[in-house]
Design an enzyme around this catalytic site. Structure first.
Site, PDB file in Angstrom:
ATOM      1  N   ASP A   1     -27.439  27.460  -4.560  1.00 58.96           N
ATOM      2  CA  ASP A   1     -27.530  26.262  -5.390  1.00 58.96           C
ATOM      3  C   ASP A   1     -27.941  26.692  -6.787  1.00 58.96           C
ATOM      4  O   ASP A   1     -28.601  27.725  -6.957  1.00 58.96           O
ATOM      5  CB  ASP A   1     -28.547  25.265  -4.821  1.00 58.96           C
ATOM      6  CG  ASP A   1     -28.288  23.848  -5.303  1.00 58.96           C
ATOM      7  OD1 ASP A   1     -27.654  23.069  -4.554  1.00 58.96           O
ATOM      8  OD2 ASP A   1     -28.685  23.512  -6.445  1.00 58.96           O
TER       9      ASP A   1
ATOM     10  N   ARG B   1     -35.392  11.658 -16.578  1.00 62.61           N
ATOM     11  CA  ARG B   1     -35.545  12.962 -15.929  1.00 62.61           C
ATOM     12  C   ARG B   1     -36.161  14.021 -16.837  1.00 62.61           C
ATOM     13  O   ARG B   1     -36.844  14.926 -16.366  1.00 62.61           O
ATOM     14  CB  ARG B   1     -34.184  13.446 -15.412  1.00 62.61           C
ATOM     15  CG  ARG B   1     -33.651  12.611 -14.263  1.00 62.61           C
ATOM     16  CD  ARG B   1     -32.471  13.270 -13.607  1.00 62.61           C
ATOM     17  NE  ARG B   1     -31.948  12.466 -12.504  1.00 62.61           N
ATOM     18  CZ  ARG B   1     -30.989  12.881 -11.696  1.00 62.61           C
ATOM     19  NH1 ARG B   1     -30.466  14.083 -11.856  1.00 62.61           N
ATOM     20  NH2 ARG B   1     -30.543  12.106 -10.727  1.00 62.61           N
TER      21      ARG B   1
END
Length: 278
Positions: free
Chosen positions: A142, A41
């Site tokens: 979020d 990632r």
């Protein structure tokens, strides 16, 4: 994948440093087994920035050079969601809405991901009130700013709505044509019911969420350690109005261990009125 075949070397010490930082910034407790996932990632950020290695990259993160700290959090945040995931919660939500009648209420979806959950909440609200202008305020937050951009766009691959009924697909989505073929967009009437904002559940100031009636926080706390889970749940309790409702994920039962929450069935809790008002 062996270290020799990797573009950069991620040492055990560097991985531990990453684990500490993502815990500090987002409360995420990364397992020791996630080193390959972390490498996969973050490698794109190292390439994009032209970093010499992970030490170079982590200095940028820790110094928040060019806003890299948020991009670091975005890269390591897991976003797994679907429309009407854990469908029984939306049946309970219908009952909750019925109990409030026409009284105005506030719903907070605290982990919006790419938007399927708050849009499912909004669809449930519209269906219950049979109106595009229900007496409900929906706030969706979020920590990942990239997924919030997706939320605001409201565009999804058409296969994401395959499991929805024909009636819901027709009522709530517009099918794309031309360059948008193969995609759908949330109808503007539905989209305007939800306000999307960035928020970190580790933030010290939760005052803007005080006085909410319903909180969805599903499949988030599984990434937190026990003290962080307790801290977050206590904050939810402070924000909820007396008798307010908390929905958590199917494997999250921590709320039953926090004073002030009473179980209402599988992964649904209610703020005890007397304690909430204290």
């Amino acid at each position: 994948m062996s270290d020799r075949s990797k573009e950069f070397r991620l040492t055990a010490d560097q991985f531990q440093r990453i684990r500490r930082r993502i815990s500090d910034y987002a409360g995420i407790s990364l397992a020791e087994t996630k080193q390959d996932m972390v490498y996969g990632r973050l490698i794109r950020r190292l390439r994009a920035l032209g970093c010499a290695g992970f030490d170079d990259y982590l200095e940028r993160v820790e110094g928040d050079v060019g806003g890299e700290r948020q991009r670091f959090v975005n890269a390591l945040t897991t976003n797994l969601t679907a429309f009407f995931r854990e469908a029984h919660h939306f049946e309970v939500l219908r009952e909750v809405l019925a109990g409030y009648g026409r009284q105005r209420l506030r719903i907070w979806c605290s982990a919006a991901s790419t938007g399927e959950e708050p849009q499912s909440i909004a669809m449930t609200v519209v269906e219950h009130y049979r109106s595009w202008t229900p007496p409900v305020e929906i706030i969706a937050t979020d920590i990942d700013t990239q997924v919030l951009d997706q939320c605001r766009q409201g565009v999804y691959p058409i296969e994401r709505i395959d499991e929805l009924s024909t009636a819901r697909r027709q009522q709530f989505f517009l099918r794309g044509t031309g360059p948008m073929a193969g995609k759908v967009r949330v109808r503007p009437e539905l989209a305007r019911l939800t306000r999307f904002e960035p928020f970190n559940l580790l933030a010290p100031d939760w005052s803007r969420f005080r006085g909410v009636d319903v909180v969805f926080c599903r499949n988030v706390m599984i990434y937190f350690d026990k003290p962080t889970q307790t801290q977050v749940l206590q904050q939810f309790h402070r924000c909820l109005n007396p008798g307010g409702w908390l929905f958590v994920g199917h494997s999250e039962s921590q709320a039953r261990e926090v004073d002030g929450f009473a179980s209402q069935g599988h992964t649904v809790y209610r703020s005890r009125a007397a304690e909430a008002a204290a």
